[in-house]
Scaffold this motif. Sequence first.
Motif, mmCIF file in Angstrom:
data_model
loop_
_atom_site.group_PDB
_atom_site.id
_atom_site.type_symbol
_atom_site.label_atom_id
_atom_site.label_comp_id
_atom_site.label_asym_id
_atom_site.label_seq_id
_atom_site.Cartn_x
_atom_site.Cartn_y
_atom_site.Cartn_z
ATOM 1 N N GLY A 203 0.821 -1.206 0.000
ATOM 2 C CA GLY A 203 0.000 0.000 0.000
ATOM 3 C C GLY A 203 0.853 1.254 0.000
ATOM 4 O O GLY A 203 0.574 2.217 -0.716
ATOM 5 N N LEU A 204 1.903 1.248 0.813
ATOM 6 C CA LEU A 204 2.815 2.385 0.869
ATOM 7 C C LEU A 204 3.449 2.641 -0.493
ATOM 8 O O LEU A 204 3.485 3.786 -0.967
ATOM 9 C CB LEU A 204 3.894 2.133 1.933
ATOM 10 N N GLU A 205 3.936 1.606 -1.124
ATOM 11 C CA GLU A 205 4.571 1.772 -2.441
ATOM 12 C C GLU A 205 3.562 2.255 -3.485
ATOM 13 O O GLU A 205 3.880 3.098 -4.323
ATOM 14 C CB GLU A 205 5.235 0.465 -2.887
ATOM 15 N N THR A 206 2.341 1.740 -3.420
ATOM 16 C CA THR A 206 1.300 2.159 -4.363
ATOM 17 C C THR A 206 0.984 3.636 -4.202
ATOM 18 O O THR A 206 0.939 4.386 -5.186
ATOM 19 C CB THR A 206 0.019 1.317 -4.167
ATOM 20 N N ILE A 207 0.773 4.099 -2.971
ATOM 21 C CA ILE A 207 0.377 5.485 -2.762
ATOM 22 C C ILE A 207 1.517 6.430 -3.146
ATOM 23 O O ILE A 207 1.291 7.490 -3.725
ATOM 24 C CB ILE A 207 -0.143 5.728 -1.324
ATOM 25 N N LYS A 208 2.751 6.041 -2.876
ATOM 26 C CA LYS A 208 3.892 6.878 -3.257
ATOM 27 C C LYS A 208 4.037 6.945 -4.777
ATOM 28 O O LYS A 208 4.295 8.017 -5.336
ATOM 29 C CB LYS A 208 5.165 6.349 -2.599
#
Length: 192
Positions: free
Chosen positions: A169-174
Motif C-alpha cells: 500500500g505504501l509503495e502504491t500510494i507513493k
Amino acid sequence: MTYDPTGHLLLTPIDREAPVRVKRLRRLGLGDRPDPAFDAFATRLAEVTGALYSMVNFIDENRQFFAGLHIPSDRHGGTDRRDPTAAAAAAAPGRVMARDHGYCPHVVVRRKALVLEDVRDYPRFAGNPVVDEIGIRSYLGAPLIDRTGIALGTICVVDTEPRPWGRPGLETIKSMAAEMVDQIHRREDGGI
C-alpha cells in the motif's frame, strides 16, 4: 505533536509552509474548484487500492479542498460495506474539509507518506473528528511535492474498516503521488 499556550494538545500540526503553498497553488490554478481529471484520478486510485473513498487534496491555512474526489456511488448498497443504518447516519465527505479534520495535514507537514491500517491503534490519530463524524478507520496518503519543493497537498484513500495496507500500500500510494505530481507539472508546462 505540539501544545497551545493554554496547555491543550493540538492534534493538527502547525503548518509554517502554508502561505507559500497557497501562492504556488494560485499560480497553478489549483485548490479552489473540482477538476474532472483529478476526479478520474481519484476513482482510479480507489480502484487500485480497493478503498471506499479517495481524494486529490490541496491544503491552505484553514481548509482542505478535494479537487479530485471518489465516493461510493451506492452508499447504501453493495459498494458500501457498512450496514445500512450506519451508512445512513454517516455524512459523506464533501469537497471542503476543515484543516483539523483528517490526516492529510500531517502528511503535508511531515512531507512523508502515512499508513494507518487502523486509526484506533494510534492515540494521536484516533481522536481525529473524522473517526466519529464519518466513521474513518484506515488511511493511506502521500504528499504531492512539486518541482519547487513545496508540498501542495496529498493524494489519499480512506476506508470505514481497518485495512492491511502494508508495504504494498505504501509503495502504491507513493507511486501514484509521483504520477499526480507529473500530471500537475505537465499542466504547468502546457502539456494538458
